[in-house]
Design an enzyme around this catalytic site. Sequence first.
Site, PDB file in Angstrom:
ATOM      1  N   CYS A  82       6.961  -0.128   6.779  1.00  0.00           N
ATOM      2  CA  CYS A  82       6.495   1.075   6.098  1.00  0.00           C
ATOM      3  C   CYS A  82       7.622   1.605   5.223  1.00  0.00           C
ATOM      4  O   CYS A  82       8.763   1.680   5.678  1.00  0.00           O
ATOM      5  CB  CYS A  82       6.096   2.122   7.133  1.00  0.00           C
ATOM      6  SG  CYS A  82       5.449   3.639   6.416  1.00  0.00           S
ATOM      7  N   LEU A  83       7.301   1.969   3.987  1.00  0.00           N
ATOM      8  CA  LEU A  83       8.341   2.488   3.084  1.00  0.00           C
ATOM      9  C   LEU A  83       8.940   3.786   3.623  1.00  0.00           C
ATOM     10  O   LEU A  83      10.049   4.149   3.251  1.00  0.00           O
ATOM     11  CB  LEU A  83       7.771   2.706   1.680  1.00  0.00           C
ATOM     12  CG  LEU A  83       7.203   1.458   0.990  1.00  0.00           C
ATOM     13  CD1 LEU A  83       6.732   1.803  -0.416  1.00  0.00           C
ATOM     14  CD2 LEU A  83       8.217   0.333   0.955  1.00  0.00           C
ATOM     15  N   HIS A 119      -1.824   7.143   7.521  1.00  0.00           N
ATOM     16  CA  HIS A 119      -0.884   8.066   6.863  1.00  0.00           C
ATOM     17  C   HIS A 119      -1.583   9.362   6.469  1.00  0.00           C
ATOM     18  O   HIS A 119      -0.980  10.436   6.509  1.00  0.00           O
ATOM     19  CB  HIS A 119      -0.304   7.430   5.585  1.00  0.00           C
ATOM     20  CG  HIS A 119       0.896   6.569   5.818  1.00  0.00           C
ATOM     21  ND1 HIS A 119       2.037   7.017   6.434  1.00  0.00           N
ATOM     22  CD2 HIS A 119       1.149   5.280   5.488  1.00  0.00           C
ATOM     23  CE1 HIS A 119       2.940   6.040   6.481  1.00  0.00           C
ATOM     24  NE2 HIS A 119       2.417   4.962   5.912  1.00  0.00           N
ATOM     25  N   GLN A 145       3.133  10.022   1.457  1.00  0.00           N
ATOM     26  CA  GLN A 145       4.433   9.344   1.395  1.00  0.00           C
ATOM     27  C   GLN A 145       5.223   9.717   0.147  1.00  0.00           C
ATOM     28  O   GLN A 145       6.433   9.472   0.099  1.00  0.00           O
ATOM     29  CB  GLN A 145       4.258   7.822   1.430  1.00  0.00           C
ATOM     30  CG  GLN A 145       3.751   7.299   2.767  1.00  0.00           C
ATOM     31  CD  GLN A 145       3.690   5.788   2.743  1.00  0.00           C
ATOM     32  OE1 GLN A 145       2.704   5.222   2.303  1.00  0.00           O
ATOM     33  NE2 GLN A 145       4.746   5.135   3.198  1.00  0.00           N
ATOM     34  N   GLY A 198       0.841  -1.182   0.000  1.00  0.00           N
ATOM     35  CA  GLY A 198       0.000   0.000   0.000  1.00  0.00           C
ATOM     36  C   GLY A 198       0.878   1.234   0.000  1.00  0.00           C
ATOM     37  O   GLY A 198       2.072   1.155   0.333  1.00  0.00           O
ATOM     38  N   HIS A 208      -3.596   1.044   7.983  1.00  0.00           N
ATOM     39  CA  HIS A 208      -2.237   1.611   7.949  1.00  0.00           C
ATOM     40  C   HIS A 208      -2.185   2.812   6.995  1.00  0.00           C
ATOM     41  O   HIS A 208      -1.616   3.856   7.330  1.00  0.00           O
ATOM     42  CB  HIS A 208      -1.262   0.505   7.508  1.00  0.00           C
ATOM     43  CG  HIS A 208       0.169   0.931   7.375  1.00  0.00           C
ATOM     44  ND1 HIS A 208       1.182   0.389   8.134  1.00  0.00           N
ATOM     45  CD2 HIS A 208       0.768   1.838   6.549  1.00  0.00           C
ATOM     46  CE1 HIS A 208       2.329   0.955   7.789  1.00  0.00           C
ATOM     47  NE2 HIS A 208       2.114   1.834   6.817  1.00  0.00           N
ATOM     48  N   GLU A 209      -2.810   2.668   5.818  1.00  0.00           N
ATOM     49  CA  GLU A 209      -2.753   3.740   4.810  1.00  0.00           C
ATOM     50  C   GLU A 209      -3.602   4.946   5.213  1.00  0.00           C
ATOM     51  O   GLU A 209      -3.185   6.095   5.025  1.00  0.00           O
ATOM     52  CB  GLU A 209      -3.203   3.223   3.446  1.00  0.00           C
ATOM     53  CG  GLU A 209      -2.334   2.125   2.857  1.00  0.00           C
ATOM     54  CD  GLU A 209      -0.856   2.411   2.924  1.00  0.00           C
ATOM     55  OE1 GLU A 209      -0.445   3.580   2.853  1.00  0.00           O
ATOM     56  OE2 GLU A 209      -0.099   1.439   3.079  1.00  0.00           O
TER      57      GLU A 209
HETATM   58 NI    NI Z   1       3.351   3.117   5.643  1.00  0.00          NI
END
Ligand code: NI
Length: 183
Positions: free
Chosen positions: A102-103, A148, A54, A49, A144-145
Amino acid sequence: MAILKVAKLGHPVLRRIADPLEPGRVKSPEIQRLIDDMFDTMAEYGGVGLAAPQVHCPIQLLVTEDIPDPDLEGGYLAQRSVVINPKITFLTSEEIAYFEGCLSVPDFRGRVPRIQRIRLQGLDRDGNKIDREVEGFPAVVLQHEVDHLNGIIFIDRMKDLSTLSYQQEFERYWASTSGALSD
Ligand code: NI
């Protein structure tokens, strides 16, 4: 199509509340291009995701990758999707926990409790309404997304910081005990 630079923990864009996208702008070329680029970026870095903040765009937009069904050959728990202006409603108090990554927090993983079943509302990339129930792993990815988009990182949601691990230590000590996701 392009691979975008991913904002890392500490960048203020990850800590602000993203702006809603006007429905009339959903089909604009710049938003459609951003969506395509986010899919490319997610694939390049192996995420399941990705949220627009991000990639330094503080708008309420997220993408998720295909999530294969481990119990069904060729089947999917969820297929890649775009959600704009998402709203999540919890449908249970039952929790499930995965080791999330997480990226924007590269090389770390930690165990995060999430709600098992949710209602997801929003718009897709054509501006059509989404209103569906999601459960299990795909529901975790969406939570999670959406976090963000509200300036929240998975570490904030951890109840037990002693599970925070580098990837190598996660693989060595934790991977056999729990699922993992990276977005
Ligand atoms: Ni993340």
